[in-house]
Design an enzyme around this catalytic site. Structure first.
Site, PDB file in Angstrom:
ATOM      1  N   SER A 163       7.438   0.259  10.443  1.00  0.00           N
ATOM      2  CA  SER A 163       7.315   0.763  11.811  1.00  0.00           C
ATOM      3  C   SER A 163       6.230   0.048  12.607  1.00  0.00           C
ATOM      4  CB  SER A 163       7.067   2.273  11.805  1.00  0.00           C
ATOM      5  OG  SER A 163       5.895   2.590  11.067  1.00  0.00           O
TER       6      SER A 163
ATOM      7  N   ARG B 204      -4.254  -5.519   1.197  1.00  0.00           N
ATOM      8  CA  ARG B 204      -4.945  -5.347  -0.071  1.00  0.00           C
ATOM      9  C   ARG B 204      -5.037  -6.683  -0.791  1.00  0.00           C
ATOM     10  NH1 ARG B 204      -1.478  -0.221  -2.455  1.00  0.00           N
ATOM     11  NH2 ARG B 204      -2.059   1.311  -0.844  1.00  0.00           N
TER      12      ARG B 204
ATOM     13  N   LEU C  50      -8.675  -7.710   2.337  1.00  0.00           N
ATOM     14  CA  LEU C  50      -9.908  -6.916   2.278  1.00  0.00           C
ATOM     15  C   LEU C  50      -9.628  -5.614   1.534  1.00  0.00           C
ATOM     16  CD1 LEU C  50     -11.443  -7.079   5.884  1.00  0.00           C
ATOM     17  CD2 LEU C  50     -12.289  -8.232   3.834  1.00  0.00           C
TER      18      LEU C  50
ATOM     19  N   LYS D 182     -11.743   0.051   0.480  1.00  0.00           N
ATOM     20  CA  LYS D 182     -12.527   1.025  -0.280  1.00  0.00           C
ATOM     21  C   LYS D 182     -13.811   0.416  -0.831  1.00  0.00           C
ATOM     22  CE  LYS D 182      -8.417   3.649  -1.683  1.00  0.00           C
ATOM     23  NZ  LYS D 182      -7.617   4.147  -2.841  1.00  0.00           N
TER      24      LYS D 182
ATOM     25  N   ASN E 150      -0.934   2.830  10.340  1.00  0.00           N
ATOM     26  CA  ASN E 150       0.173   3.783  10.162  1.00  0.00           C
ATOM     27  C   ASN E 150       0.019   4.555   8.846  1.00  0.00           C
ATOM     28  OD1 ASN E 150       0.879   1.616   8.483  1.00  0.00           O
ATOM     29  ND2 ASN E 150       3.063   1.727   8.959  1.00  0.00           N
TER      30      ASN E 150
ATOM     31  N   ASP F  51      11.893   3.999  12.366  1.00  0.00           N
ATOM     32  CA  ASP F  51      10.829   3.000  12.290  1.00  0.00           C
ATOM     33  C   ASP F  51      10.864   2.076  13.499  1.00  0.00           C
ATOM     34  OD1 ASP F  51       9.674   3.776   9.854  1.00  0.00           O
ATOM     35  OD2 ASP F  51      11.125   2.630   8.693  1.00  0.00           O
TER      36      ASP F  51
END
Length: 376
Positions: free
Chosen positions: A17, A37, A73, A76, A97, A170
Site C-alpha cells: 500500500s 531491515r 537500518l 531497534k 504503514n 492497498d
C-alpha cells in the site's frame, strides 16, 4: 525537470500500500530513501505472487520500488538513531504503514518526527484507522475487502462473495496517501507547517464504492442485487455485462434494450419497451441477449454495433492487448535496470505533465544499496 525534484521522501513502509504511494512520488521526481531491515529488507522482497524471481527479489517488489534508494537500518538498535534522526530532519516527507502502536514503540511516529522536523509531511497507512474496535485487525487487502462489502458486487448472483482480482484496497489507499501527501507538501512550502496524513484500507475501499454505496444510503438501504447472468454491476440494468460469442467475448455497456434488439436482429428484445423492465426483468433480458450473441463471432457483432455508436468492446487477454497498435501507443511498459546489469520490463507512470511522461529507472534497489550515501 520532474515536478517533485528537490523533495525528499523518507520511506519506512513495506508490503504494497504505502510503497505504491512512494512509487508514484518517485516517478514524479521525488528522491525516495527506502529504509529497510539489514539483511532481509522489505518483507515484500520475498512475497511471491508467482514463481517470477528477478535478481533475488520478487516481481511484486520490483513492480512498486523502482526509482528508490535503499538504506539498511535496524530501527531497534540505538546506534542507528543518529542516522535516522538526521534523515528525518532532512526529509520533506516521511511515510510509514505499521500497525497502530508500532511506530510509537520504534520512535518513528508523527509526534517524534515533528519534534525533529516541524515542517515534515508525515503519511501513514493502516488497515482500519488508529482507533475503534477494528484497530488490531491485520491490515491485509483480502481481509479488508471481505469486511468492506465490495465482495458482494462481483461475480454472479449464484456465486459466493467474490473479491477483486487485484489488491485494490492497498492500491486505492496508496493513491489516496499520495494525494494527501502532495496537499501537505503544498501547504508546507507555503506556510512552513507540516501535516499528518492518515489513510486506511477500509476507508479507501468504501470511497472506491462511492457510486453504489451512495445509492444504497439513499434508497432505503436496499442490498445490491447481482445479476444471475453475466453480472458486471450490481445496480446497472440490462444488458450491461460481458457475453460469450461464437469465438470469444463481447462487453456491452448501457443501451436501450429495444434498440439493441433492432441492431442485432433479436425480435424477442423488442417487447421490452418499458425501461422499468430493464431492471425488474434484468436476468430475463440478459438470458435472451446471451443466447443470441452466442450465435455469431465477436467481430461480427462489433461490425454492427460500433458503427451505430453502441458502447461495446472485445474482451482482450494481455497477449491480445499487447499485440494492438493502441497498446503500443499508450507506452505503458518500460525496461529498467540495476547497477549490476540486471534488467526487467515493468509498467511506467500513467501521468502526463506538460506533454511528458515520467519514465526510466533505476530498477528497485538491493537492500542497503545506498548506505554509503547516508550512513556515517
Amino acid at each position: 525537470m520532474r515536478p517533485l525534484e528537490g523533495i525528499t521522501v523518507l520511506d519506512l513502509s513495506q508490503f504494497l500500500s504505502a510503497p505504491s504511494a512512494t512509487l508514484r512520488l518517485a516517478d514524479l521526481g521525488a528522491r525516495v530513501i527506502k529504509v529497510e531491515r539489514p539483511g532481509t529488507g522489505d518483507i515484500c522482497r520475498t512475497l511471491y505472487i508467482s514463481n517470477c524471481v528477478i535478481d533475488g527479489d520478487s516481481s511484486l517488489f520490483h513492480a512498486i520500488n523502482r526509482n528508490k534508494q535503499s538504506v539498511a537500518l535496524d530501527l531497534k538498535d540505538p546506534a542507528s538513531r543518529p542516522t535516522l534522526e538526521r534523515l528525518v530532519r532532512e526529509a520533506d516527507v516521511m511515510v510509514t504503514n505499521y500497525r497502530p502502536g508500532v511506530a510509537e514503540r520504534l520512535g518513528v511516529d508523527y509526534e517524534a518526527a515533528r519534534k525533529l522536523n516541524p515542517a515534515v509531511v508525515y503519511g501513514q497507512i493502516t488497515g482500519y484507522g488508529t482507533k475503534g474496535p477494528w484497530v488490531k485487525r491485520p491490515g491485509q487487502d483480502l481481509l479488508a475487502q471481505a469486511l468492506s462489502g465490495i465482495c458482494y458486487l462481483n461475480g454472479n448472483a449464484d456465486q459466493p462473495p467474490t473479491p477483486m482480482g487485484l489488491s485494490i484496497g492497498d492500491l486505492f489507499a496508496g493513491q489516496h496517501l499520495a494525494q494527501g501527501i502532495l496537499a501537505g507538501v503544498l501547504r508546507a512550502k507555503r506556510t512552513g507547517e507540516g501535516a499528518h496524513v492518515e489513510v486506511d484500507l477500509m476507508r479507501s475501499l468504501l470511497d472506491a464504492q462511492f457510486e453504489v454505496f451512495t445509492t444504497y444510503l439513499n434508497d432505503g438501504h436496499k442490498a445490491p442485487q447481482r445479476s444471475a447472468i453475466n453480472n458486471a454491476n450490481a445496480f446497472i440494468d440490462a444488458p450491461y455485462g460481458i457475453y460469450g460469442t461464437a469465438d470469444g467475448y463481447l462487453a456491452l455497456a448501457m443501451i436501450p434494450v429495444p434498440k439493441l434488439g433492432e441492431l442485432i436482429g433479436c425480435d424477442a428484445l423488442l417487447a421490452y419497451d418499458d425501461a422499468e423492465t430493464w431492471h425488474t426483468k434484468r436476468d430475463e433480458i440478459k438470458a435472451i441477449v446471451a443466447d443470441h450473441l452466442a450465435t455469431q463471432t465477436t467481430g461480427h457483432w462489433l461490425s454492427i454495433l460500433e458503427p451505430a455508436d453502441v458502447w461495446c468492446a472485445d474482451v482482450y487477454t494481455w497477449d491480445k492487448l499487447m499485440s494492438t497498435e493502441a497498446f503500443a501507443d499508450l507506452g505503458m511498459t518500460q525496461r529498467v535496470s540495476r547497477p549490476n546489469g540486471t534488467t526487467l520490463e515493468t509498467t511506467c507512470c500513467p501521468i502526463i505533465i506538460d506533454g511528458n511522461r515520467p519514465r526510466g529507472g533505476p530498477a528497485a534497489p538491493t537492500v542497503g544499496q545506498d548506505n554509503d550515501k547516508y550512513v556515517a
